[in-house]
Scaffold this motif. Structure first.
Motif, PDB file in Angstrom:
ATOM      1  N   PHE A 220      14.908  44.041 -83.210  1.00 21.25           N
ATOM      2  CA  PHE A 220      14.424  43.432 -81.930  1.00 21.25           C
ATOM      3  C   PHE A 220      13.224  44.370 -81.476  1.00 21.25           C
ATOM      4  CE2 PHE A 220      18.791  41.889 -81.754  1.00 21.25           C
ATOM      5  CZ  PHE A 220      18.522  40.330 -81.360  1.00 21.25           C
ATOM      6  N   LEU A 221      12.420  43.678 -80.871  1.00 19.96           N
ATOM      7  CA  LEU A 221      11.148  44.174 -80.477  1.00 19.96           C
ATOM      8  C   LEU A 221      11.409  44.150 -79.043  1.00 19.96           C
ATOM      9  CD1 LEU A 221       8.214  45.311 -80.517  1.00 19.96           C
ATOM     10  CD2 LEU A 221       7.347  42.844 -80.171  1.00 19.96           C
TER      11      LEU A 221
ATOM     12  N   ALA B 103       2.480  45.983 -82.288  1.00 22.86           N
ATOM     13  CA  ALA B 103       3.811  45.254 -81.740  1.00 22.86           C
ATOM     14  C   ALA B 103       3.246  43.664 -81.776  1.00 22.86           C
ATOM     15  CB  ALA B 103       3.770  45.424 -80.167  1.00 22.86           C
ATOM     16  N   LEU B 104       1.949  43.321 -81.590  1.00 21.80           N
ATOM     17  CA  LEU B 104       1.525  41.947 -81.934  1.00 21.80           C
ATOM     18  C   LEU B 104       1.444  41.840 -83.571  1.00 21.80           C
ATOM     19  CD1 LEU B 104      -1.430  42.029 -79.262  1.00 21.80           C
ATOM     20  CD2 LEU B 104       0.648  40.728 -79.243  1.00 21.80           C
ATOM     21  N   ARG B 105       1.120  42.628 -84.261  1.00 18.55           N
ATOM     22  CA  ARG B 105       1.248  42.557 -85.666  1.00 18.55           C
ATOM     23  C   ARG B 105       2.634  41.867 -86.181  1.00 18.55           C
ATOM     24  NH1 ARG B 105      -2.509  46.740 -86.311  1.00 18.55           N
ATOM     25  NH2 ARG B 105      -0.848  47.985 -86.682  1.00 18.55           N
ATOM     26  N   MET B 106       3.749  42.556 -85.323  1.00 17.59           N
ATOM     27  CA  MET B 106       5.176  42.211 -85.955  1.00 17.59           C
ATOM     28  C   MET B 106       5.487  40.980 -85.125  1.00 17.59           C
ATOM     29  SD  MET B 106       8.319  44.813 -85.068  1.00 17.59           S
ATOM     30  CE  MET B 106       7.760  45.904 -86.481  1.00 17.59           C
ATOM     31  N   ALA B 107       5.014  40.685 -83.925  1.00 14.98           N
ATOM     32  CA  ALA B 107       5.364  39.458 -83.172  1.00 14.98           C
ATOM     33  C   ALA B 107       4.023  38.730 -82.526  1.00 14.98           C
ATOM     34  CB  ALA B 107       6.216  39.917 -82.175  1.00 14.98           C
ATOM     35  N   PRO B 108       3.363  38.179 -83.492  1.00 15.54           N
ATOM     36  CA  PRO B 108       2.049  37.402 -83.260  1.00 15.54           C
ATOM     37  C   PRO B 108       2.153  36.548 -82.170  1.00 15.54           C
ATOM     38  CG  PRO B 108       2.264  37.570 -85.514  1.00 15.54           C
ATOM     39  CD  PRO B 108       3.385  37.923 -84.989  1.00 15.54           C
TER      40      PRO B 108
ATOM     41  N   LEU C 119       2.207  42.557 -72.931  1.00 14.96           N
ATOM     42  CA  LEU C 119       2.640  43.981 -73.272  1.00 14.96           C
ATOM     43  C   LEU C 119       1.473  44.955 -73.555  1.00 14.96           C
ATOM     44  CD1 LEU C 119       3.852  43.998 -77.368  1.00 14.96           C
ATOM     45  CD2 LEU C 119       2.148  42.508 -76.085  1.00 14.96           C
ATOM     46  N   VAL C 120       2.168  46.091 -73.584  1.00 16.13           N
ATOM     47  CA  VAL C 120       1.023  47.154 -73.540  1.00 16.13           C
ATOM     48  C   VAL C 120       1.315  48.107 -74.904  1.00 16.13           C
ATOM     49  CG1 VAL C 120       0.468  47.396 -71.057  1.00 16.13           C
ATOM     50  CG2 VAL C 120       2.269  48.973 -71.857  1.00 16.13           C
ATOM     51  N   GLY C 121       2.582  47.712 -75.269  1.00 12.55           N
ATOM     52  CA  GLY C 121       3.145  48.399 -76.663  1.00 12.55           C
ATOM     53  C   GLY C 121       4.336  47.909 -76.786  1.00 12.55           C
ATOM     54  N   GLY C 122       5.279  48.751 -77.611  1.00 17.06           N
ATOM     55  CA  GLY C 122       6.553  48.030 -78.070  1.00 17.06           C
ATOM     56  C   GLY C 122       7.460  49.081 -78.788  1.00 17.06           C
TER      57      GLY C 122
ATOM     58  N   ILE D 259       8.008  30.179 -82.734  1.00 16.07           N
ATOM     59  CA  ILE D 259       7.787  31.557 -82.209  1.00 16.07           C
ATOM     60  C   ILE D 259       7.357  32.117 -83.602  1.00 16.07           C
ATOM     61  CG2 ILE D 259       8.566  33.498 -81.101  1.00 16.07           C
ATOM     62  CD1 ILE D 259      10.413  31.856 -79.757  1.00 16.07           C
ATOM     63  N   VAL D 260       5.873  32.724 -83.561  1.00 15.44           N
ATOM     64  CA  VAL D 260       5.665  33.520 -84.712  1.00 15.44           C
ATOM     65  C   VAL D 260       6.129  34.771 -84.594  1.00 15.44           C
ATOM     66  CG1 VAL D 260       3.513  33.912 -86.247  1.00 15.44           C
ATOM     67  CG2 VAL D 260       3.758  31.885 -85.065  1.00 15.44           C
ATOM     68  N   SER D 261       6.986  35.342 -85.292  1.00 19.36           N
ATOM     69  CA  SER D 261       7.390  36.777 -85.064  1.00 19.36           C
ATOM     70  C   SER D 261       8.455  36.944 -86.226  1.00 19.36           C
ATOM     71  CB  SER D 261       8.304  36.919 -83.676  1.00 19.36           C
ATOM     72  OG  SER D 261       8.827  38.237 -83.718  1.00 19.36           O
ATOM     73  N   GLU D 262       8.304  38.235 -86.933  1.00 17.89           N
ATOM     74  CA  GLU D 262       9.091  38.833 -88.009  1.00 17.89           C
ATOM     75  C   GLU D 262      10.517  39.516 -87.361  1.00 17.89           C
ATOM     76  OE1 GLU D 262       7.389  42.900 -89.656  1.00 17.89           O
ATOM     77  OE2 GLU D 262       5.826  41.013 -89.604  1.00 17.89           O
ATOM     78  N   THR D 263      10.510  39.480 -85.908  1.00 15.15           N
ATOM     79  CA  THR D 263      11.820  40.526 -85.278  1.00 15.15           C
ATOM     80  C   THR D 263      12.273  39.495 -84.217  1.00 15.15           C
ATOM     81  OG1 THR D 263      12.136  42.348 -84.459  1.00 15.15           O
ATOM     82  CG2 THR D 263      10.028  41.618 -84.030  1.00 15.15           C
ATOM     83  N   GLY D 264      13.198  39.758 -83.910  1.00 17.39           N
ATOM     84  CA  GLY D 264      13.825  39.243 -82.549  1.00 17.39           C
ATOM     85  C   GLY D 264      13.218  40.161 -81.369  1.00 17.39           C
ATOM     86  N   ILE D 265      13.365  39.426 -80.362  1.00 18.10           N
ATOM     87  CA  ILE D 265      12.505  40.121 -79.044  1.00 18.10           C
ATOM     88  C   ILE D 265      13.665  40.029 -77.839  1.00 18.10           C
ATOM     89  CG2 ILE D 265      10.886  39.739 -77.233  1.00 18.10           C
ATOM     90  CD1 ILE D 265       9.595  37.760 -79.245  1.00 18.10           C
ATOM     91  N   ILE D 266      13.520  41.120 -77.117  1.00 14.25           N
ATOM     92  CA  ILE D 266      14.487  41.432 -75.894  1.00 14.25           C
ATOM     93  C   ILE D 266      13.666  41.530 -74.725  1.00 14.25           C
ATOM     94  CG2 ILE D 266      14.703  44.031 -76.431  1.00 14.25           C
ATOM     95  CD1 ILE D 266      17.336  43.957 -75.267  1.00 14.25           C
TER      96      ILE D 266
END
Length: 578
Positions: free
Chosen positions: A116-117, A157-162, A169-172, A275-282
């Motif tokens: 998760f991101l 973070a945006l590379r992981m979850a474009p 966000l400002v980071g992750g 949703i373009v992402s290689e990870t879940g998001i919380i």
């Protein structure tokens, strides 16, 4: 051990028509140490804990295994990261230990790591604050067999979850948890108990309690398929019915030691490519948190957290619930989701212990066990992740009603069916695929659903090679899986297969309607259905889907409940409030 119990063990926990008939005979003729009421994860966990301690135990469930809350969760085995903020350190440590057991020893075929991101939205203070919590989380066991936290810049973070808006966000920080198909996991816990000699019988409703003087001495049950009744003699009974806990306590004539409140959690399912992402998001919300969870070719987005005081069997999602989820997830997505993107919707009820706070999100996720009368123990609350601890506590509590000293719980050493040999079979997936003439990805899919029992599933196609073809309107599943659901996994109705043994009901926009006829025909031979029964099963299932779709357009709970409750039941003996 009786001949019947030896037979059950040799059948590797197979739940079929023959075993169902044998189970009914055993219920009415044997004296049990324990009868467990409720076929969700807690009931299944209790029956496994008890039988592996050497007790004679039976489980009865009025509907299907995991037909309630245990098939409608967020599908996570999670450590409860957000409970750190509530200073519930013991709960987090316990959950992380259980997660680790599932990943490594008890159910590696069913429980998998998931990342998760956590998007950071505040500069300066939020990163060290969140990192401190995650350091504690990792130290308590969160990074034992999965990677620890990883800090990311906004670009990282945006590379992981474009798919996330740059402005959101400002980071992750990335961290790991675990996930599982809840309904499948629950069913496998129950099958494992049957493997060790427990009686496991669904469509079997408790309609009364037996008494000897001032103590509970068993239950009276009714078969929801044919209306037959019998009495089950037992030294003690354990009430594991979740949101029905108070109802069963009233039926027993005993005053409960705690109250259970139902909190409705709604999830939506959308295609993975939305949703373009290689990870879940919380995500944080004003009330709690929102998860965007990777689920095969889909995302599960949830959940809500609101009081529910209507039909406990069929909690209904409303238009308002769905709009809430879309609104909050769209706050961070570069390409917003719409109602047209939704493939599936489901609503479940959390059995929360009633506390002083009126907000369900603040009610305790801890569990409680109480001996409400001699011979009757109730357990409620808790989290799916800690079901094994809950089960051990319940059996410990009921031990005072059992003759002699019982053994300690050993379920931390008892892998679920399919776990033994799983890792070796993963390495042999290409060979298995070649032997059976299917693509290796199919074999890996089967291994992550059945583990070492994959041979039983593929074996069904030995004389019926057409069973290795996918279901026409649900190509993620092989026809053999549908047949296996009825021949080995205790499915009695079309709904059991489409909603729980598979997850077709939430993974396809048609929600199972387009393949209902084909699936019914595939299982008809196993279950002895004639054409009229096939037609009825399809009609009942279609009516269920229509009612759910209709309820999801309603503005409030009362309107949604009225639409959903109007649908017929697959089990003839159940009323809509059963």
């Amino acid at each position: 051990m009786s001949t019947e119990r030896v037979g059950a063990t040799q059948r590797l926990g197979r739940l079929d028509a023959e075993e169902r008939a044998r189970a009914w005979q055993r219920l009415g003729s044997e004296n049990f140490d324990l009868v467990v009421i409720g076929g969700g994860i807690v009931g299944a966990g209790v029956v496994l804990d008890a039988v592996t301690r050497g007790l004679r135990v039976a489980l009865v469930e009025s509907r299907d295994l995991a037909s309630g809350t245990s098939s409608r969760s967020s599908k996570l085995f999670h450590g409860g990261l957000r409970y750190l903020e509530q200073l519930e350190f013991g709960l987090v440590r316990e959950a992380l230990a259980e997660r680790e057991l599932m990943l490594t020893r008890l159910a590696p075929h069913l429980v998998k790591p998931v990342s998760f991101l956590y998007p950071l939205t505040k500069r300066i203070w939020e990163r060290p604050y969140t990192a401190a919590g995650l350091v504690l989380y990792d130290t308590m066991g969160g990074a034992r067999s999965v990677p620890g936290q990883k800090h990311l810049s906004r670009a990282g973070a945006l590379r992981m979850a474009p798919g996330i808006k740059r402005s959101a966000l400002v980071g992750g920080i990335r961290y790991y948890d675990a996930q599982a198909d809840d309904a499948r996991h629950t069913m496998m816990v129950a099958r494992t108990a049957a493997h060790y000699g427990a009686v496991v019988r669904t469509s079997t409703k408790v309609v009364g309690f037996l008494r000897e003087a001032d103590r509970i001495s068993g239950v009276r049950v009714r078969d929801m398929e044919d209306g037959a009744e019998t009495e089950i003699a037992a030294a003690a009974v354990v009430n594991c019915t979740g949101v029905w806990t108070d109802e069963l306590q009233n039926l027993s004539g005993s005053r409960g030691r705690f109250r259970v409140r139902a909190s409705k959690g709604v999830h939506i399912v959308v295609p993975r490519d939305r949703i373009v992402s290689e990870t879940g998001i919380i995500l944080r919300t004003e009330k709690s948190v929102l998860f965007v969870i990777p689920w095969r070719n889909h995302w599960i987005i949830g959940t809500t957290d609101t009081d529910w005081n209507l039909d406990l069997a069929h909690p209904s999602a409303t238009r308002h619930d769905i709009d809430y989820l879309l609104e909050h997830v769209n706050n961070v997505l570069a390409t917003p989701l719409t109602h047209d993107d939704i493939e599936g919707v489901y609503a479940g009820l959390r059995p929360l212990l009633a506390g002083e706070s009126e907000e369900t999100s603040k009610l305790s996720r801890e569990h409680a066990v109480a001996r409400v009368a001699p011979g009757l123990v109730a357990i409620a609350g808790g989290k799916y992740t800690t079901y094994r601890v809950m089960a051990a506590d319940a059996v410990d509590a009921v031990s005072v009603d059992l003759p002699g000293r019982i053994q300690e719980s050993i379920t931390d050493k008892v892998p679920l069916l399919g776990a033994d040999g799983y890792h070796a079979l993963v390495n042999q997936a290409d060979r298995l695929a070649s032997e059976h003439g299917v693509h290796p990805y199919r074999v890996r899919h089967l291994l992550d659903r059945y583990g070492a029992l994959v041979h039983e599933v593929l074996g069904l196609a030995k004389d019926r090679p057409e069973l290795l073809r996918p279901v026409d309107a649900a190509p993620d599943y092989l026809r053999a899986e549908v047949v296996y659901a009825a021949s080995h996994e205790g499915a009695l109705h079309l709904e059991d297969v489409l909603a729980r043994r598979t997850r077709i009901s939430i993974e396809y926009p048609h929600r199972g309607v387009d393949c209902a006829r084909q699936v019914a025909e595939l299982i008809s031979d196993v279950l002895g259905w004639d054409e009229a029964t096939i037609q009825r099963e399809v009609e009942v299932y279609t009516a269920r889907v229509d009612a759910e779709r209709d309820s999801q357009q309603q503005p409030d709970d009362h309107a949604a409940d009225a639409r959903r409750s109007a649908a017929p039941e697959a089990r003839a003996g159940l009323t809509t409030t059963g």
